[in-house]
Design a protein around this motif. Structure first.
Motif, PDB file in Angstrom:
ATOM      1  N   ALA A 115      -0.981  -7.017 -14.777  1.00 46.59           N
ATOM      2  CA  ALA A 115      -0.464  -7.594 -13.546  1.00 46.59           C
ATOM      3  C   ALA A 115      -0.644  -6.595 -12.405  1.00 46.59           C
ATOM      4  CB  ALA A 115       1.017  -7.950 -13.706  1.00 46.59           C
ATOM      5  N   PRO A 116      -1.190  -7.040 -11.278  1.00 45.84           N
ATOM      6  CA  PRO A 116      -1.449  -6.100 -10.187  1.00 45.84           C
ATOM      7  C   PRO A 116      -0.169  -5.651  -9.483  1.00 45.84           C
ATOM      8  CG  PRO A 116      -1.983  -8.321  -9.500  1.00 45.84           C
ATOM      9  CD  PRO A 116      -1.648  -8.400 -10.958  1.00 45.84           C
ATOM     10  N   LEU A 117      -0.224  -4.447  -8.962  1.00 47.96           N
ATOM     11  CA  LEU A 117       0.879  -3.867  -8.202  1.00 47.96           C
ATOM     12  C   LEU A 117       0.305  -3.254  -6.932  1.00 47.96           C
ATOM     13  CD1 LEU A 117       3.847  -2.834  -7.936  1.00 47.96           C
ATOM     14  CD2 LEU A 117       3.127  -0.807  -9.236  1.00 47.96           C
ATOM     15  N   TYR A 118       0.823  -3.700  -5.802  1.00 51.03           N
ATOM     16  CA  TYR A 118       0.396  -3.173  -4.510  1.00 51.03           C
ATOM     17  C   TYR A 118       1.621  -2.696  -3.740  1.00 51.03           C
ATOM     18  CZ  TYR A 118      -3.891  -5.797  -5.506  1.00 51.03           C
ATOM     19  OH  TYR A 118      -5.020  -6.293  -6.091  1.00 51.03           O
ATOM     20  N   VAL A 119       1.379  -1.912  -2.684  1.00 52.78           N
ATOM     21  CA  VAL A 119       2.468  -1.371  -1.865  1.00 52.78           C
ATOM     22  C   VAL A 119       2.171  -1.639  -0.400  1.00 52.78           C
ATOM     23  CG1 VAL A 119       3.794   0.684  -1.250  1.00 52.78           C
ATOM     24  CG2 VAL A 119       2.829   0.482  -3.544  1.00 52.78           C
ATOM     25  N   VAL A 120       3.189  -2.031   0.345  1.00 49.37           N
ATOM     26  CA  VAL A 120       3.137  -2.067   1.812  1.00 49.37           C
ATOM     27  C   VAL A 120       4.076  -0.991   2.329  1.00 49.37           C
ATOM     28  CG1 VAL A 120       3.868  -3.338   3.860  1.00 49.37           C
ATOM     29  CG2 VAL A 120       2.521  -4.490   2.122  1.00 49.37           C
ATOM     30  N   PHE A 121       3.574  -0.137   3.207  1.00 45.45           N
ATOM     31  CA  PHE A 121       4.453   0.797   3.927  1.00 45.45           C
ATOM     32  C   PHE A 121       4.477   0.310   5.369  1.00 45.45           C
ATOM     33  CE2 PHE A 121       5.599   5.636   3.985  1.00 45.45           C
ATOM     34  CZ  PHE A 121       6.845   5.324   4.516  1.00 45.45           C
ATOM     35  N   ASP A 122       5.621  -0.198   5.776  1.00 43.44           N
ATOM     36  CA  ASP A 122       5.779  -0.845   7.079  1.00 43.44           C
ATOM     37  C   ASP A 122       6.140   0.177   8.156  1.00 43.44           C
ATOM     38  OD1 ASP A 122       6.118  -2.851   9.016  1.00 43.44           O
ATOM     39  OD2 ASP A 122       8.240  -3.100   8.508  1.00 43.44           O
ATOM     40  N   ARG A 123       5.224   0.404   9.078  1.00 43.02           N
ATOM     41  CA  ARG A 123       5.420   1.268  10.259  1.00 43.02           C
ATOM     42  C   ARG A 123       5.911   2.684   9.917  1.00 43.02           C
ATOM     43  NH1 ARG A 123       9.857  -1.279  12.822  1.00 43.02           N
ATOM     44  NH2 ARG A 123      10.298  -1.891  10.682  1.00 43.02           N
ATOM     45  N   PRO A 124       5.306   3.368   8.966  1.00 44.32           N
ATOM     46  CA  PRO A 124       5.731   4.755   8.702  1.00 44.32           C
ATOM     47  C   PRO A 124       5.464   5.630   9.918  1.00 44.32           C
ATOM     48  CG  PRO A 124       3.631   4.322   7.631  1.00 44.32           C
ATOM     49  CD  PRO A 124       4.119   3.001   8.144  1.00 44.32           C
ATOM     50  N   THR A 125       6.378   6.535  10.195  1.00 42.34           N
ATOM     51  CA  THR A 125       6.200   7.423  11.351  1.00 42.34           C
ATOM     52  C   THR A 125       5.708   8.805  10.956  1.00 42.34           C
ATOM     53  OG1 THR A 125       8.521   8.097  11.244  1.00 42.34           O
ATOM     54  CG2 THR A 125       7.999   6.218  12.647  1.00 42.34           C
ATOM     55  N   PHE A 140       1.353   6.070 -10.195  1.00 43.74           N
ATOM     56  CA  PHE A 140       2.087   5.083 -10.990  1.00 43.74           C
ATOM     57  C   PHE A 140       1.367   3.747 -11.101  1.00 43.74           C
ATOM     58  CE2 PHE A 140       5.661   7.984  -9.824  1.00 43.74           C
ATOM     59  CZ  PHE A 140       5.919   8.413 -11.116  1.00 43.74           C
ATOM     60  N   GLY A 141       0.058   3.736 -10.874  1.00 45.96           N
ATOM     61  CA  GLY A 141      -0.748   2.591 -11.260  1.00 45.96           C
ATOM     62  C   GLY A 141      -0.902   1.482 -10.254  1.00 45.96           C
ATOM     63  N   ALA A 142      -0.562   1.721  -8.975  1.00 47.73           N
ATOM     64  CA  ALA A 142      -0.794   0.687  -7.971  1.00 47.73           C
ATOM     65  C   ALA A 142      -2.292   0.513  -7.732  1.00 47.73           C
ATOM     66  CB  ALA A 142      -0.088   1.043  -6.661  1.00 47.73           C
ATOM     67  N   GLU A 143      -2.671  -0.704  -7.348  1.00 50.49           N
ATOM     68  CA  GLU A 143      -4.079  -0.994  -7.066  1.00 50.49           C
ATOM     69  C   GLU A 143      -4.465  -0.669  -5.625  1.00 50.49           C
ATOM     70  OE1 GLU A 143      -4.317  -2.371 -10.905  1.00 50.49           O
ATOM     71  OE2 GLU A 143      -2.796  -3.129  -9.555  1.00 50.49           O
ATOM     72  N   GLY A 144      -3.491  -0.600  -4.732  1.00 48.42           N
ATOM     73  CA  GLY A 144      -3.813  -0.311  -3.349  1.00 48.42           C
ATOM     74  C   GLY A 144      -2.564  -0.245  -2.501  1.00 48.42           C
ATOM     75  N   LEU A 145      -2.729   0.267  -1.280  1.00 49.31           N
ATOM     76  CA  LEU A 145      -1.607   0.424  -0.357  1.00 49.31           C
ATOM     77  C   LEU A 145      -2.015  -0.082   1.017  1.00 49.31           C
ATOM     78  CD1 LEU A 145       0.892   3.312  -0.082  1.00 49.31           C
ATOM     79  CD2 LEU A 145      -0.320   2.617   1.983  1.00 49.31           C
ATOM     80  N   ILE A 146      -1.105  -0.825   1.651  1.00 48.14           N
ATOM     81  CA  ILE A 146      -1.318  -1.376   2.992  1.00 48.14           C
ATOM     82  C   ILE A 146      -0.375  -0.667   3.957  1.00 48.14           C
ATOM     83  CG2 ILE A 146      -1.136  -3.443   4.418  1.00 48.14           C
ATOM     84  CD1 ILE A 146      -1.599  -5.037   1.742  1.00 48.14           C
ATOM     85  N   VAL A 147      -0.928  -0.134   5.033  1.00 46.29           N
ATOM     86  CA  VAL A 147      -0.130   0.442   6.106  1.00 46.29           C
ATOM     87  C   VAL A 147       0.000  -0.628   7.166  1.00 46.29           C
ATOM     88  CG1 VAL A 147       0.109   2.328   7.748  1.00 46.29           C
ATOM     89  CG2 VAL A 147      -1.072   2.718   5.581  1.00 46.29           C
ATOM     90  N   SER A 148       1.228  -1.068   7.427  1.00 46.41           N
ATOM     91  CA  SER A 148       1.466  -2.231   8.273  1.00 46.41           C
ATOM     92  C   SER A 148       2.042  -1.827   9.628  1.00 46.41           C
ATOM     93  CB  SER A 148       2.445  -3.178   7.559  1.00 46.41           C
ATOM     94  OG  SER A 148       2.813  -4.253   8.388  1.00 46.41           O
ATOM     95  N   GLY A 149       1.495  -2.422  10.694  1.00 43.86           N
ATOM     96  CA  GLY A 149       2.051  -2.238  12.027  1.00 43.86           C
ATOM     97  C   GLY A 149       1.644  -0.929  12.673  1.00 43.86           C
ATOM     98  N   HIS A 150       2.295  -0.633  13.801  1.00 38.67           N
ATOM     99  CA  HIS A 150       2.045   0.620  14.518  1.00 38.67           C
ATOM    100  C   HIS A 150       2.619   1.756  13.681  1.00 38.67           C
ATOM    101  CE1 HIS A 150       1.213   3.219  17.867  1.00 38.67           C
ATOM    102  NE2 HIS A 150       2.454   3.677  17.833  1.00 38.67           N
ATOM    103  N   ALA A 151       1.747   2.620  13.170  1.00 38.66           N
ATOM    104  CA  ALA A 151       2.176   3.520  12.097  1.00 38.66           C
ATOM    105  C   ALA A 151       1.421   4.827  12.146  1.00 38.66           C
ATOM    106  CB  ALA A 151       1.945   2.839  10.746  1.00 38.66           C
TER     107      ALA A 151
END
Length: 266
Positions: A115-125, A140-151
């Motif tokens: 089962a896939p595991l992804y991460v969103v990091f919303d507006r990290p500063t 820890f085995g995530a397939e990818g990471l999305i940086v969301s918004g002004h970040a």
């Protein structure tokens, strides 16, 4: 090419260290350190230039990499120290930026546990927090990471260093916000982190296709991501701490997801 003065090429590369806009206009960034440069090469990133210090004996590692680049750049050691941000930088790489497309993350390709595991990091500063979370997601085995918004920029040298090179192994894409991601993420269960949630992370089922939502360090998740969440989980803490660092909290949730995927839950 040999660079002995602070010429236009040197000034352009120097600006990549601190100027986000110039990084993205040029479509490239600087990479420092043995492990990050090695992982960039190993994972097939576009290494446009390798810069080495004039008049210094190179290690076997550096010499082997230089043999793979058509036109390495020889630079005065004092100038290279500025690009490498330390006195004894042996190599600095100029690496091309990848495109910010969700298809770089794969189309929900199953991981080792199915089962896939992804991460969103919303507006990290903080670039450091962003790099740390990239490192944890990779570990820890995530397939990818999305940086969301002004970040913060994942290609900021501080983020690249904090990732210890994991940014080259784990696909990372930048998106404008939740609206740009939710169609792609429709098959995934979206689980947010919030210290005010009523479900402890150990009691949440993280074994299925999951998109972990991590909020801004001070404001938490945006309203759009919060509304998109199918569940919110908390991490019980004690002591004098009022909360956990965003990257630290996300690392705990990623560990719990990995634990559940590799062991039977009691």
């Amino acid at each position: 090419m040999k660079i002995t003065t602070r010429n236009a090429t040197f000034q352009q590369w120097l600006a990549l260290l601190t100027n986000r806009s110039k990084r993205h206009r040029a479509g490239e960034f600087l990479v420092q350190g043995v492990r990050p440069i090695s992982l960039a090469v190993e994972h097939g990133w576009e290494v446009r230039q390798l810069i080495f210090p004039a008049g210094r004996r190179l290690s076997e590692w550096a010499a082997a990499l230089l043999d793979k680049v058509p036109e390495p750049v020889e630079m005065d050691p004092s100038l290279l120290a500025e690009l490498g941000e330390k006195e004894e930088a042996e190599l600095v790489a100029v690496v091309g930026l990848p495109p910010d497309r969700l298809d770089r993350l794969g189309h929900h390709v199953p991981d080792r546990a199915g089962a896939p595991l992804y991460v969103v990091f919303d507006r990290p500063t903080s670039p450091g927090n962003l790099g740390t979370l990239i490192r944890s997601a990779d570990a820890f085995g995530a397939e990818g990471l999305i940086v969301s918004g002004h970040a913060a920029d994942p290609y900021d040298p501080r983020a690249v260093r904090a990732s210890t090179g994991s940014i080259f192994a784990l696909p990372v894409v930048r998106m404008g916000g939740a609206a740009d991601v939710l169609d792609w993420a429709a098959p995934l269960r979206k689980v947010g982190t919030d210290e005010r949630a009523t479900v402890d992370v150990a009691d949440a089922d993280l074994r299925g296709p999951t998109l972990l939502l991590v909020g801004n360090e001070t404001q938490g998740l945006s309203s759009a991501w919060r509304q998109a969440a199918d569940a919110m989980v908390r991490i019980p803490i004690g002591g004098a701490a009022s909360s956990l660092n965003a990257a630290a909290a996300a690392t705990i949730v990623l560990y719990e997801a990995a634990r559940q995927r590799t062991r039977a839950i009691p």
